[in-house]
Design a protein around this motif. Structure first.
Motif, PDB file in Angstrom:
ATOM      1  N   PRO A 122      12.100  13.704  57.961  1.00 62.13           N
ATOM      2  CA  PRO A 122      11.711  14.041  59.324  1.00 62.13           C
ATOM      3  C   PRO A 122      12.790  14.321  60.228  1.00 62.13           C
ATOM      4  CG  PRO A 122      10.099  12.213  58.792  1.00 62.13           C
ATOM      5  CD  PRO A 122      11.509  12.352  57.751  1.00 62.13           C
ATOM      6  N   THR A 173      12.108  14.594  63.328  1.00 63.27           N
ATOM      7  CA  THR A 173      11.722  13.642  64.353  1.00 63.27           C
ATOM      8  C   THR A 173      10.951  12.565  63.779  1.00 63.27           C
ATOM      9  OG1 THR A 173      11.831  15.404  65.986  1.00 63.27           O
ATOM     10  CG2 THR A 173      10.445  13.304  66.628  1.00 63.27           C
ATOM     11  N   TYR A 202       8.251  10.089  62.587  1.00 63.18           N
ATOM     12  CA  TYR A 202       6.485  10.069  62.977  1.00 63.18           C
ATOM     13  C   TYR A 202       6.019   8.858  62.098  1.00 63.18           C
ATOM     14  CZ  TYR A 202       1.666  11.154  63.880  1.00 63.18           C
ATOM     15  OH  TYR A 202       0.312  11.349  64.005  1.00 63.18           O
ATOM     16  N   LEU A 203       5.599   7.893  62.967  1.00 56.58           N
ATOM     17  CA  LEU A 203       4.600   6.557  62.307  1.00 56.58           C
ATOM     18  C   LEU A 203       5.691   6.412  60.982  1.00 56.58           C
ATOM     19  CD1 LEU A 203       0.958   8.154  62.299  1.00 56.58           C
ATOM     20  CD2 LEU A 203       2.298   6.394  63.838  1.00 56.58           C
ATOM     21  N   CYS A 220       8.725  15.004  55.167  1.00 53.36           N
ATOM     22  CA  CYS A 220       8.074  15.958  56.178  1.00 53.36           C
ATOM     23  C   CYS A 220       8.365  17.496  55.829  1.00 53.36           C
ATOM     24  CB  CYS A 220       8.569  15.724  57.494  1.00 53.36           C
ATOM     25  SG  CYS A 220       7.956  17.017  58.926  1.00 53.36           S
ATOM     26  N   MET A 241       5.165  19.052  60.417  1.00 50.34           N
ATOM     27  CA  MET A 241       5.540  18.913  61.617  1.00 50.34           C
ATOM     28  C   MET A 241       4.939  19.998  62.628  1.00 50.34           C
ATOM     29  SD  MET A 241       7.743  17.395  64.032  1.00 50.34           S
ATOM     30  CE  MET A 241       9.127  16.513  62.941  1.00 50.34           C
ATOM     31  N   LYS A 271       4.954  20.721  69.772  1.00 55.75           N
ATOM     32  CA  LYS A 271       4.082  20.115  70.885  1.00 55.75           C
ATOM     33  C   LYS A 271       3.748  21.381  71.930  1.00 55.75           C
ATOM     34  CE  LYS A 271       7.809  18.365  73.605  1.00 55.75           C
ATOM     35  NZ  LYS A 271       8.501  16.997  74.042  1.00 55.75           N
TER      36      LYS A 271
END
Length: 132
Positions: free
Chosen positions: A78, A80, A82-83, A88, A126, A129
């Motif tokens: 990833p 970024t 995530y969890l 990703c 991904m 946002k």
């Protein structure tokens, strides 16, 4: 001719930077702030894709239709975290000419098979946002 999905190389990076801007103009023009388009740098984006090509933890693919770039997909570690996910689909962008033809699904399935081959059972997609 049939669409082609192939591994990206460093020579693809300027075209990928152009394709990214085209995708933004076709898809995100009403979502992203105007400044994002005004400040878009082909040189910076070419370098961005070159960094991905050179990263052994990423797999970057180009979608071609009639010999022209119509999209791209990147999967791997990833960008970024995530969890708990270690894999990703970091990028999956298609121009409108490639949409609605099952090509995004093919690229998604390619990513899924690459991630599975690497020994991972799960991954995430991904999302930006800025997208509502």
């Amino acid at each position: 001719s049939r669409p082609l999905i192939r591994t990206a190389c460093r020579y693809d990076c300027p075209v990928l930077a152009e394709t990214k801007l085209k995708v933004w103009n076709e898809t995100f023009i009403d979502i992203y702030p105007r400044e994002r388009f005004i400040n878009y740098s082909m040189a910076e984006q070419t370098e961005y894709f070159l960094n991905i090509v050179n990263d052994p933890n990423q797999s970057l693919y180009v979608l071609e239709i009639n010999g022209q770039c119509a999209g791209y997909m990147c999967c791997g570690a990833p960008f970024t975290p995530y969890l708990q996910y270690e894999q990703c689909i970091n990028l999956l962008n298609l121009l409108k000419i490639a949409q609605g033809k099952g090509l995004g699904r093919k690229m998604f399935e390619l990513a899924e098979s690459i991630i599975s081959f690497r020994g991972y059972a799960e991954f995430f997609l991904m999302c930006n946002k800025s997208l509502k």
